[in-house]
Design an enzyme around this catalytic site. Structure first.
Site, PDB file in Angstrom:
ATOM      1  N   GLU A 114       4.840 -50.238 -19.915  1.00 62.27           N
ATOM      2  CA  GLU A 114       4.181 -48.983 -19.515  1.00 62.27           C
ATOM      3  C   GLU A 114       4.523 -48.758 -18.050  1.00 62.27           C
ATOM      4  OE1 GLU A 114       2.943 -46.884 -21.370  1.00 62.27           O
ATOM      5  OE2 GLU A 114       2.699 -48.069 -23.181  1.00 62.27           O
ATOM      6  N   GLN A 134       2.008 -49.330   0.056  1.00 68.63           N
ATOM      7  CA  GLN A 134       1.758 -48.058  -0.635  1.00 68.63           C
ATOM      8  C   GLN A 134       1.460 -46.958   0.386  1.00 68.63           C
ATOM      9  OE1 GLN A 134       2.282 -48.247  -3.931  1.00 68.63           O
ATOM     10  NE2 GLN A 134       2.144 -46.023  -3.964  1.00 68.63           N
ATOM     11  N   GLY A 158       3.542 -51.440 -14.925  1.00 70.34           N
ATOM     12  CA  GLY A 158       3.910 -51.467 -13.513  1.00 70.34           C
ATOM     13  C   GLY A 158       5.032 -50.489 -13.266  1.00 70.34           C
ATOM     14  N   SER A 159       5.817 -50.795 -12.263  1.00 76.15           N
ATOM     15  CA  SER A 159       6.849 -49.845 -11.847  1.00 76.15           C
ATOM     16  C   SER A 159       8.061 -49.902 -12.791  1.00 76.15           C
ATOM     17  CB  SER A 159       7.300 -50.161 -10.429  1.00 76.15           C
ATOM     18  OG  SER A 159       7.866 -51.450 -10.387  1.00 76.15           O
ATOM     19  N   GLY A 177       9.973 -53.063 -14.561  1.00 72.81           N
ATOM     20  CA  GLY A 177      10.120 -52.995 -16.020  1.00 72.81           C
ATOM     21  C   GLY A 177      11.555 -53.240 -16.459  1.00 72.81           C
ATOM     22  N   CYS A 186      -0.802 -43.791 -12.883  1.00 73.04           N
ATOM     23  CA  CYS A 186       0.508 -43.476 -13.456  1.00 73.04           C
ATOM     24  C   CYS A 186       0.488 -42.114 -14.138  1.00 73.04           C
ATOM     25  CB  CYS A 186       0.910 -44.562 -14.441  1.00 73.04           C
ATOM     26  SG  CYS A 186      -0.390 -44.931 -15.622  1.00 73.04           S
ATOM     27  N   GLU A 228       0.372 -48.546 -26.333  1.00 74.16           N
ATOM     28  CA  GLU A 228      -0.824 -49.367 -26.176  1.00 74.16           C
ATOM     29  C   GLU A 228      -2.011 -48.604 -26.758  1.00 74.16           C
ATOM     30  OE1 GLU A 228      -0.979 -52.239 -22.812  1.00 74.16           O
ATOM     31  OE2 GLU A 228      -0.379 -50.448 -21.713  1.00 74.16           O
ATOM     32  N   ASN A 271      -3.561 -51.141  -9.845  1.00 74.36           N
ATOM     33  CA  ASN A 271      -4.332 -49.887  -9.763  1.00 74.36           C
ATOM     34  C   ASN A 271      -5.477 -49.787 -10.766  1.00 74.36           C
ATOM     35  OD1 ASN A 271      -2.514 -49.539 -11.886  1.00 74.36           O
ATOM     36  ND2 ASN A 271      -2.429 -47.332 -11.586  1.00 74.36           N
TER      37      ASN A 271
END
Ligand code: NDP
Length: 479
Positions: free
Chosen positions: A245, A326, A223-224, A228, A279, A457, A149
């Protein structure tokens, strides 16, 4: 069509099979072709990164700063070219894509400064004739695994942070949009980065992931939440340092005393900008009774008027959904919301455009309840539900009744309400009278578990992940 390759130890190379990306604005248009990497490719990339580490750790400080600055300049100069590739491959509008590329450049400028700015500490010791020096050393080889994304901004801020603090790295971009990572690799090379310091492998994360996580010293992943968790399990077995993240289900609270125009704009931008695929996007609009009807009336008009179209068309305000899975997920959420009794105020259907693509009408549901699936699970699309509440306290209760805790926002002109919300929110990011999405590069970014794990981050806080602390006691004797 872009011919992308792996970059391993300064050599661009392919591997047996290849995959092709297609524009979500026009599925007949192939955008890039990339090699489908194997675990051996991932292993080779980590191996050369490890070989390059000693020299890069010792690389001249000014020289390292200059390389990162040159990357920033190249990204700035080529923002339209890279933005066009991004818009074609991922589907966000050209304006958004060029803006994202400029943001990627800014991350490199910021981290170029961090190379020379990053401090250590000097302490007097508790012992006579001693002092203590605390220094921050590179963590080593860092694998960077990124989503589709933000295919230039997220790789850029991870790569720039890793390199600034003296690490070498392997980037694994999403197979849905790897073109920008190829451009970044070329620019890093042209900017004078020594071979092996930055490496790039393409392909299926499930094939490459285990090797990258097991063989590296650290892994930074965006990511998702599901992926994760899988990475965390592999990392635990190898004691690899991890930064994750992950997803969000971000609430935006609108109180009766909000500035009306600001609140509508904040909701519109936060929910539907970048096709809602952020996100940090606002997915739950929690609105108090006094402003509710006027707010949804105005917002519905604005949502219905959004121009959905081809990412490269000048008039387009909302690009297509990025991928077929998606789009499918978004349509499933819409169907379920209708089944659960949510009332459709705008959108809700696929759209036809002159070229075949993943076009979805921006979708707003009203009369939703906190327990509907729409308000509990991340949709990651141009869809939001409005929940009506009585007052600030109920708004806080609804906003915080969700395990995801990435971003949260409130629109109010009352400073006490804003402060009450800021303190009550468990989210890593809180926005007052500003969209829940949209972040600065010089301050920490991230969510709390399960939206994030293992350190923030961006900003100076990112050094905590990219470095290891060394505490040295020096006995200099009595002077
Ligand atoms: P995924 O988790 O599916 O994929 C992210 C990356 O991980 C891709 O490069 C993917 O590779 C790779 N991957 C997949 N499986 C594994 C595995 N087992 N081991 C290692 N790597 C793997 O997320 P999406 O790309 O679909 O991105 C959307 C999600 O990302 C949303 O949930 C969103 O909330 C979150 N996100 C979070 C952000 C944040 O900062 N908190 C920012 C942006 C997105 P492949 O190429 O095979 O897909």
């Amino acid at each position: 069509m872009l011919q992308g390759q792996h970059l391993i130890g300064g050599k661009w190379r392919g591997s047996g099979d290849a995959f092709i990306t297609r524009s979500p604005s026009n599925l007949e248009e192939a955008v890039g072709q990339y090699p489908l990497g194997t675990a051996e490719d991932a292993f080779a990339a980590v191996d050369v990164a490890r070989q390059a580490l000693p020299a890069w750790e010792k690389f001249n400080t000014q020289g390292r700063c200059d390389i990162l600055r040159r990357v920033g300049e190249a990204l700035t100069g080529r923002a339209r070219e890279i933005g066009t590739l991004l818009a074609r491959e991922e589907g966000k509008t050209l304006r958004e894509a060029v803006g994202e590329t400029q943001r990627a450049a800014q991350a490199f400028f910021y981290y170029a400064g961090e190379v020379v700015r990053h401090p250590g500490q000097f302490y007097n010791s508790l012992r006579d004739g001693h002092h203590v020096i605390v220094s921050y050393e590179p963590v080593g080889v860092v694998s960077l695994i990124t989503p589709w994304n933000f295919p230039i901004a997220i790789p850029a801020w991870k790569v720039a942070g890793a390199l600034a603090y003296g690490n070498t790295c392997v980037l694994k971009p999403s197979e849905f949009a790897p073109g920008c990572a190829v451009m970044l690799g070329r620019i890093l090379e042209e900017s004078g980065l020594p071979a092996g310091v930055f490496n790039l492998v393409h392909g299926d994360g499930r094939v490459l992931g285990d090797t990258l996580v097991a063989q590296s010293d650290a892994v930074s992943f965006t990511g998702s939440t599901r992926t994760g968790r899988a990475i965390l399990q592999t990392a635990a077995a190898h004691m690899t340092k991890v930064q994750l993240e992950l997803g969000g289900k971000n609430p935006l609270v609108v109180l009766d005393d909000a500035d009306f125009d600001t609140a509508v704009e904040v909701a519109l931008q936060g929910t539907f900008g970048q096709t809602g695929q952020r996100c940090t996007g606002s997915e739950r609009l929690i609105v108090t009774r006094g402003i509710h009807d006027a707010f949804i009336e105005r917002l519905t008009k604005k949502v219905a008027a959004l121009r959905v179209g081809h990412a490269l068309e000048e008039n387009t305000e909302v690009g297509p959904v990025a991928t077929a899975p998606q789009l499918e997920k978004n349509l499933t959420f819409i169907a379920r919301a209708l089944e659960e009794g949510a009332q459709l105020a705008a959108g809700g259907t696929r759209l036809e455009r002159p070229t075949p693509g993943h076009y979805l009408a921006p979708t707003l549901f009203v009369n939703t309840t906190p327990h509907m699936q729409l308000n509990r699970e991340e949709t990651f699309g141009p869809i939001a539900g409005v929940i009506q509440v009585a007052d600030l306290e109920e708004a806080i209760a609804v906003a915080t009744d969700c395990e995801l805790a990435l971003s949260a926002g409130i629109c109010t002109t009352n400073i006490r309400s804003a402060e009450r919300f800021r303190r009550a929110s468990p989210s890593g990011t809180v926005m007052i009278n500003a969209p829940t999405a949209g972040i600065d590069y010089h301050v920490p970014f991230g969510g709390r578990v399960p939206s994030g794990y293992g350190g923030r981050e961006l900003g100076p806080a990112s050094a905590e992940f990219f470095t290891e602390i060394k505490t040295a006691y020096v006995n200099h004797g009595s002077l």
